[in-house]
Design a protein around this motif. Structure first.
Motif, mmCIF file in Angstrom:
data_model
loop_
_atom_site.group_PDB
_atom_site.id
_atom_site.type_symbol
_atom_site.label_atom_id
_atom_site.label_comp_id
_atom_site.label_asym_id
_atom_site.label_seq_id
_atom_site.Cartn_x
_atom_site.Cartn_y
_atom_site.Cartn_z
ATOM 1 N N UNK A 250 0.810 -1.226 0.000
ATOM 2 C CA UNK A 250 0.000 0.000 0.000
ATOM 3 C C UNK A 250 0.844 1.276 0.000
ATOM 4 N N UNK A 251 1.933 1.273 0.722
ATOM 5 C CA UNK A 251 2.688 2.533 0.816
ATOM 6 C C UNK A 251 3.423 2.836 -0.479
ATOM 7 N N UNK A 252 3.881 1.793 -1.091
ATOM 8 C CA UNK A 252 4.552 1.983 -2.375
ATOM 9 C C UNK A 252 3.557 2.564 -3.391
ATOM 10 N N UNK A 253 2.317 2.007 -3.416
ATOM 11 C CA UNK A 253 1.305 2.507 -4.353
ATOM 12 C C UNK A 253 0.911 3.952 -4.041
ATOM 13 N N UNK A 254 0.872 4.275 -2.711
ATOM 14 C CA UNK A 254 0.591 5.662 -2.309
ATOM 15 C C UNK A 254 1.628 6.598 -2.879
ATOM 16 N N UNK A 255 2.898 6.129 -2.808
ATOM 17 C CA UNK A 255 3.988 6.944 -3.364
ATOM 18 C C UNK A 255 3.800 7.106 -4.870
ATOM 19 N N UNK A 256 3.345 6.018 -5.533
ATOM 20 C CA UNK A 256 3.117 6.107 -6.986
ATOM 21 C C UNK A 256 2.018 7.112 -7.298
ATOM 22 N N UNK A 257 0.989 7.152 -6.405
ATOM 23 C CA UNK A 257 -0.152 8.047 -6.620
ATOM 24 C C UNK A 257 0.271 9.512 -6.722
ATOM 25 N N UNK A 258 1.377 9.857 -6.096
ATOM 26 C CA UNK A 258 1.829 11.255 -6.155
ATOM 27 C C UNK A 258 2.335 11.587 -7.558
ATOM 28 N N UNK A 259 2.572 10.552 -8.350
ATOM 29 C CA UNK A 259 3.046 10.703 -9.731
ATOM 30 C C UNK A 259 4.413 11.382 -9.799
ATOM 31 N N UNK A 260 5.144 11.233 -8.722
ATOM 32 C CA UNK A 260 6.497 11.799 -8.746
ATOM 33 C C UNK A 260 7.513 10.681 -8.640
ATOM 34 N N UNK A 261 8.791 11.020 -8.886
ATOM 35 C CA UNK A 261 9.847 10.014 -8.776
ATOM 36 C C UNK A 261 9.980 9.549 -7.325
ATOM 37 N N UNK A 262 10.366 8.276 -7.199
ATOM 38 C CA UNK A 262 10.693 7.755 -5.865
ATOM 39 C C UNK A 262 12.209 7.595 -5.851
ATOM 40 N N UNK A 263 12.831 8.434 -5.046
ATOM 41 C CA UNK A 263 14.293 8.384 -4.993
ATOM 42 C C UNK A 263 14.673 7.808 -3.638
ATOM 43 N N UNK A 264 14.937 6.492 -3.619
ATOM 44 C CA UNK A 264 15.238 5.827 -2.349
ATOM 45 C C UNK A 264 16.714 5.483 -2.318
ATOM 46 N N UNK A 265 17.472 6.368 -1.668
ATOM 47 C CA UNK A 265 18.918 6.109 -1.563
ATOM 48 C C UNK A 265 19.139 4.851 -0.746
ATOM 49 N N UNK A 266 18.361 4.767 0.336
ATOM 50 C CA UNK A 266 18.458 3.576 1.168
ATOM 51 C C UNK A 266 17.098 2.870 1.140
ATOM 52 N N UNK A 267 16.953 2.026 0.183
ATOM 53 C CA UNK A 267 15.641 1.466 -0.136
ATOM 54 C C UNK A 267 15.066 0.638 1.005
ATOM 55 N N UNK A 268 15.912 -0.050 1.738
ATOM 56 C CA UNK A 268 15.386 -0.935 2.779
ATOM 57 C C UNK A 268 14.785 -0.141 3.929
ATOM 58 N N UNK A 269 15.170 1.105 4.077
ATOM 59 C CA UNK A 269 14.639 1.911 5.179
ATOM 60 C C UNK A 269 13.719 3.015 4.717
ATOM 61 N N UNK A 270 13.756 3.319 3.467
ATOM 62 C CA UNK A 270 12.876 4.362 2.938
ATOM 63 C C UNK A 270 11.433 3.908 3.076
ATOM 64 N N UNK A 271 10.559 4.720 3.735
ATOM 65 C CA UNK A 271 9.166 4.262 3.942
ATOM 66 C C UNK A 271 8.443 3.917 2.630
ATOM 67 N N UNK A 272 8.856 4.526 1.514
ATOM 68 C CA UNK A 272 8.153 4.262 0.235
ATOM 69 C C UNK A 272 8.488 2.879 -0.313
ATOM 70 N N UNK A 273 9.651 2.340 0.044
ATOM 71 C CA UNK A 273 10.101 1.090 -0.579
ATOM 72 C C UNK A 273 10.405 -0.007 0.425
#
Ligand code: ADP
Length: 444
Positions: A81-104
């Motif tokens: 759900x959180x990843x899709x929420x991030x997609x809904x913003x229609x902006x780039x997801x820039x996760x430098x640290x993907x394992x801890x980034x709330x979006x990923x």
């Protein structure tokens, strides 16, 4: 990678004809190739949102050297759900640290850790003003910080995917349009053909109607002419009789005139009967009463009827049968009428000769017919007249006396029974008229 190098990669990808040609898989390949080389990542994928925007599906995933696209990969909003929420913003997801980034971070256990992925960069793909998917760049090894230039590079490549999608739908629309045009043209062609056919048919029908009308007028003119001749005779002899009577002539002395009147009246009657018969046949009002009857006794009987007539011209009469002719199904009276007509013609045009009736089987295709041949050794008919014999009122010059309707009627009746009449003749040697009658003339 240096900015110029990134620009070169972008330029070369954007020049590919695959993109504006709408060749999607080819475009995905070359774009992901540029992603991997430009960002120096091992894995990258093109993902498209499904129409319900509850799922996202991988269109192509490349991993290092070998391109891979295992079974269908689909992520759902319910799972992430959180990843899709991030997609809904229609902006780039820039996760430098993907394992801890709330979006990923939702991907951590199932995906990031097993594959050793540390940083993720997702850039939106837009098509017709809407975000329709992402390019996902996955970095393994030590976590990295995505630079602005790298993010811009990836976004530019995602725009190329959008361009390819736009081109693809254009190509599809064009194809559909072309197919539509083709069917339209086909339909127009069909319609035109149908109209042309209808027109031709209408023209033909009109011509036939005109011809039938002319034939009817000719027939009426002929009939009136033919009827007038004997009537004129009758009136003429009546005048003579009246004249004679006024001179007190006895009835016995008027015998010659009376006989002539009788002859003309009989001729008139025969002609009127024939005309009625013919018009009945031609109006299609001929009622055929088909019954089953044995051929041989019928032929013998019919011949006996006309024998005295034929023998009057000092002719011999013969009959020849093929053995076991069996039965036919046909209107007996009508077949008799035709045979009597042919036999009496043969007698009429033969002197001191022979009239022979031959009856045999004759098979035409799969239809079995009985051939009734009337041979005579009489005057014969020359070639030029043969074609006209079956025409109403036609009489070979020098043979006048009949009504000229007998053969026309016989032919029409024979055809109404599904049969036919043919003639072969040679002047001075005789004629053969043949009636072909289907073994079963009931169906016709
Ligand atoms: P008709 O009542 O005048 O005989 P048909 O239609 O029966 O009328 O015959 C048409 C013409 O065909 C005849 O007038 C005659 O000229 C020719 N015809 C018919 N049968 C024979 C025959 N067996 N031999 C020679 N001429 C014939």
């Amino acid at each position: 990678m240096m900015r110029e190098e990134l620009e070169l990669l972008l330029l070369s990808a954007s020049r590919s004809s695959a993109i504006d040609g709408g060749r999607l898989q080819e475009s995905y390949h070359l774009i992901l190739d540029a992603v991997c080389r430009g960002l120096q990542v091992a894995r990258a994928g093109v993902w498209l949102l499904m129409p319900d925007r509850m799922r996202i599906r991988c269109e192509l995933l490349v991993d290092g050297e070998h391109h891979r696209m295992e079974e269908e990969l689909i992520l759902t909003r319910a799972q992430f759900p959180r990843y899709f929420e991030a997609l809904d913003t229609e902006r780039s997801i820039t996760a430098h640290n993907a394992r801890h980034d709330p979006q990923t971070s939702e991907f951590r256990e199932s995906y990031l850790e097993p594959l050793g992925i540390t940083s993720m960069l997702d850039v939106p793909i837009r098509h017709r003003g809407q975000m329709v998917g992402i390019i996902c760049c996955e970095h393994t090894g030590l976590a990295r910080v995505w630079s602005h230039e790298e993010a811009a590079f990836a976004a530019a490549l995602a725009d190329l995917v959008g361009r390819a999608l736009t081109a693809h739908s254009q190509v599809q629309t064009e194809q559909e349009l072309r197919a539509l045009n083709a069917t339209l043209e086909e339909r127009v062609r069909d319609r035109t053909r149908a109209l042309e056919n209808a027109l031709t048919e209408a023209t033909l029908a009109r011509r036939e109607a005109e011809e039938a009308n002319q034939a009817k007028s000719r027939f009426l003119a002929n009939v009136s002419h033919e009827l007038r001749t004997p009537l004129g005779g009758i009136l003429g002899y009546c005048d003579l009789l009246i004249d004679d009577a006024s001179h007190d002539q006895t009835i016995a002395e008027a015998l010659e005139e009376l006989t002539a009147i009788q002859g003309a009246a009989e001729h008139l009657l025969a002609m009127i009967n024939d005309i009625l018969d013919l018009s009945q046949v031609e109006a299609g009002a001929l009622h055929l009463k088909a019954t089953s009857w044995p051929i041989e006794p019928f032929v013998t009987e019919t011949l006996a009827t006309v024998r005295p007539d034929v023998e009057r011209g000092q002719n011999r009469v013969h009959i020849e049968f093929e053995p076991s002719l069996g039965e036919v199904v046909a209107d007996r009276g009508r077949v008799r009428q035709i045979l009597i007509n042919l036999l009496s013609n043969a007698g009429k045009f033969t002197r001191e000769g022979t009239v022979t009736l031959k009856v045999r089987r004759h098979t035409e295709g799969s239809v079995e017919t009985i051939a009734f041949e009337v041979h005579d050794t009489g005057i014969g008919i020359s070639e030029e007249h043969l074609d006209h014999l079956f025409t109403r009122f036609y009489q070979v010059p020098g043979t006048e006396g009949g009504t000229g309707l007998g053969l026309a009627i016989s032919k029409a009746v024979a055809e109404a029974m599904g049969g036919s009449i043919t003639v072969a003749s040679e002047p001075g040697r005789g004629s053969v008229f043949t009636l072909f009658l289907p073994r079963s003339a009931a169906a016709a």
